[in-house]
Design a protein around this motif. Sequence first.
Motif, short mmCIF file in Angstrom:
data_model
loop_
_atom_site.label_atom_id
_atom_site.label_comp_id
_atom_site.label_asym_id
_atom_site.label_seq_id
_atom_site.Cartn_x
_atom_site.Cartn_y
_atom_site.Cartn_z
N CYS A 39 62.59 31.28 -14.33
CA CYS A 39 63.73 30.53 -13.79
C CYS A 39 64.30 31.10 -12.50
N VAL A 40 63.84 32.28 -12.09
CA VAL A 40 64.55 32.98 -11.02
C VAL A 40 64.57 32.21 -9.71
N ASP A 44 69.87 26.34 -8.01
CA ASP A 44 70.80 25.28 -8.43
C ASP A 44 70.48 24.90 -9.87
N ALA A 45 71.52 24.84 -10.71
CA ALA A 45 71.31 24.48 -12.12
C ALA A 45 70.69 23.10 -12.24
N ALA A 46 71.00 22.21 -11.31
CA ALA A 46 70.42 20.86 -11.36
C ALA A 46 68.91 20.89 -11.17
N ASP A 47 68.43 21.81 -10.34
CA ASP A 47 66.98 21.93 -10.13
C ASP A 47 66.29 22.41 -11.39
N LEU A 48 66.90 23.39 -12.07
CA LEU A 48 66.31 23.86 -13.33
C LEU A 48 66.38 22.77 -14.38
N GLU A 49 67.46 22.04 -14.42
CA GLU A 49 67.59 20.92 -15.36
C GLU A 49 66.45 19.92 -15.15
N ALA A 50 66.17 19.61 -13.89
CA ALA A 50 65.10 18.66 -13.59
C ALA A 50 63.74 19.22 -14.02
N VAL A 117 67.54 34.48 -3.03
CA VAL A 117 67.37 33.72 -4.27
C VAL A 117 68.48 34.11 -5.23
N LEU A 118 69.39 33.19 -5.49
CA LEU A 118 70.55 33.50 -6.33
C LEU A 118 70.17 33.78 -7.77
N GLY A 119 68.95 33.39 -8.16
CA GLY A 119 68.52 33.66 -9.52
C GLY A 119 68.50 35.13 -9.86
N TRP A 120 68.50 36.01 -8.84
CA TRP A 120 68.56 37.44 -9.11
C TRP A 120 69.98 37.85 -9.49
N LEU A 121 70.97 37.00 -9.32
CA LEU A 121 72.35 37.35 -9.63
C LEU A 121 72.66 37.06 -11.10
N HIS A 122 73.52 37.90 -11.66
CA HIS A 122 73.83 37.82 -13.08
C HIS A 122 74.44 36.47 -13.45
N ARG A 126 72.99 33.55 -16.08
CA ARG A 126 73.72 32.99 -17.21
C ARG A 126 73.70 31.47 -17.19
N SER A 127 73.80 30.90 -16.01
CA SER A 127 73.73 29.43 -15.93
C SER A 127 72.35 28.94 -16.33
N HIS A 128 71.30 29.73 -16.05
CA HIS A 128 69.95 29.37 -16.48
C HIS A 128 69.87 29.30 -18.00
N VAL A 129 70.51 30.26 -18.68
CA VAL A 129 70.52 30.24 -20.14
C VAL A 129 71.25 29.00 -20.64
#
Length: 367
Positions: A39-40, A44-50, A117-122, A126-129
């Motif tokens: 997921c990293v 954007d949470a919307a991109d992971l949702e898609a 890449v913001l996915g490296w941020l804590h 958490r939003s990915h989870v």
Amino acid sequence: MRTELCDRFGVEHPIVGFTPSEHVAAAISRAGGLGVLGCVRYNDAADLEAALSWMDANTDGRPYGVDVVMPSTVPTEGTQLDLSEFIPAEHRAFVERTLADLGVPPLPDDERAGGGVLGWLHSVARSHVDVALKHPVRLIANALGSPPPDVIEQARACGVPVAALAGTAEHARRHVAKGVDVVVAQGYEAGGHTGEIASMVLLPEVVDAVGERVPVLAAGGIGSGRQIAAALALGAQGVWMGSAWLTTAEYTQGLAASATQQALLAATSADTVRSRIYSGKPARLLKTRWTQAWAAPDAPEPLPMPLQNILVSEAHERIQRSADPEVVAMPVGQIVGRLNEVRPVAEVVADLLAEFDRTLDRLHALR
């Protein structure tokens, strides 16, 4: 090939495949393994949702998981701009000078990466989870060890087990003490973030430390049926494979560029290097002119995570678009020496199973 892990996750084969490509992850699941989507890269949470919605529609109802990058403790974390201010000017100048020396062109002004890449941020992890738990995921893995206790409880409340990567037996014990359900024993040979101990030594140590309490997956240097048989012989209930999928046909539908594929197909097992230049933590990468530049005497020391990733994020985007395979910036394990052709995921899995069976037959003949 069947272990208790298969029943636990509802898969046909104890093969867990980590990949940054949803196309590859879905194909692994369809082939009877457990595809795990990294997921990293999803800022954007919307991109992971898609992406996960696409997985839901393209796995034929087979199980899949996700992998996040989350420290075990909650850091003091400011905005993206705040973090960027901590990057020294000399580091930025070195990156720009190196890219110019390597002939890597800039991005168009409207496509500048702008901060990493913001996915490296804590907070983003958490939003990915949160996004993942809205989907029928069967596993949440954390590449940086045990997730925080509240994240483990959040997943458990949804009936989703949590896995964590371990580079020592002591890491594995800590994971289990914190409530982790599956330990991935990742040896030195692995691509990406990895420790100091080789798989042949690490795996039995981890199994002896925690194997009676939780299942252990073997990771690092696995790309053949013989190696899967060896992992199971050493006590693992399955394998975690990442690099082996980088030259699959499905990967070209996602992130791979032709230069990346050329570099991977040409590399030998000696053509990797373990360095902090990718994210700020030790990670195994393909050895190229980019990694060699960072190893030069006049190169600055890599910054700690996540600052290093923010520093090099736009550089990685520029390199990925480059047509020169000699400057690729790519995490990959030593198993890259076996990646000599582009094949569909289903064919890779079929070959793994066939070689595993031949290996067992050969061993049985020795009795």
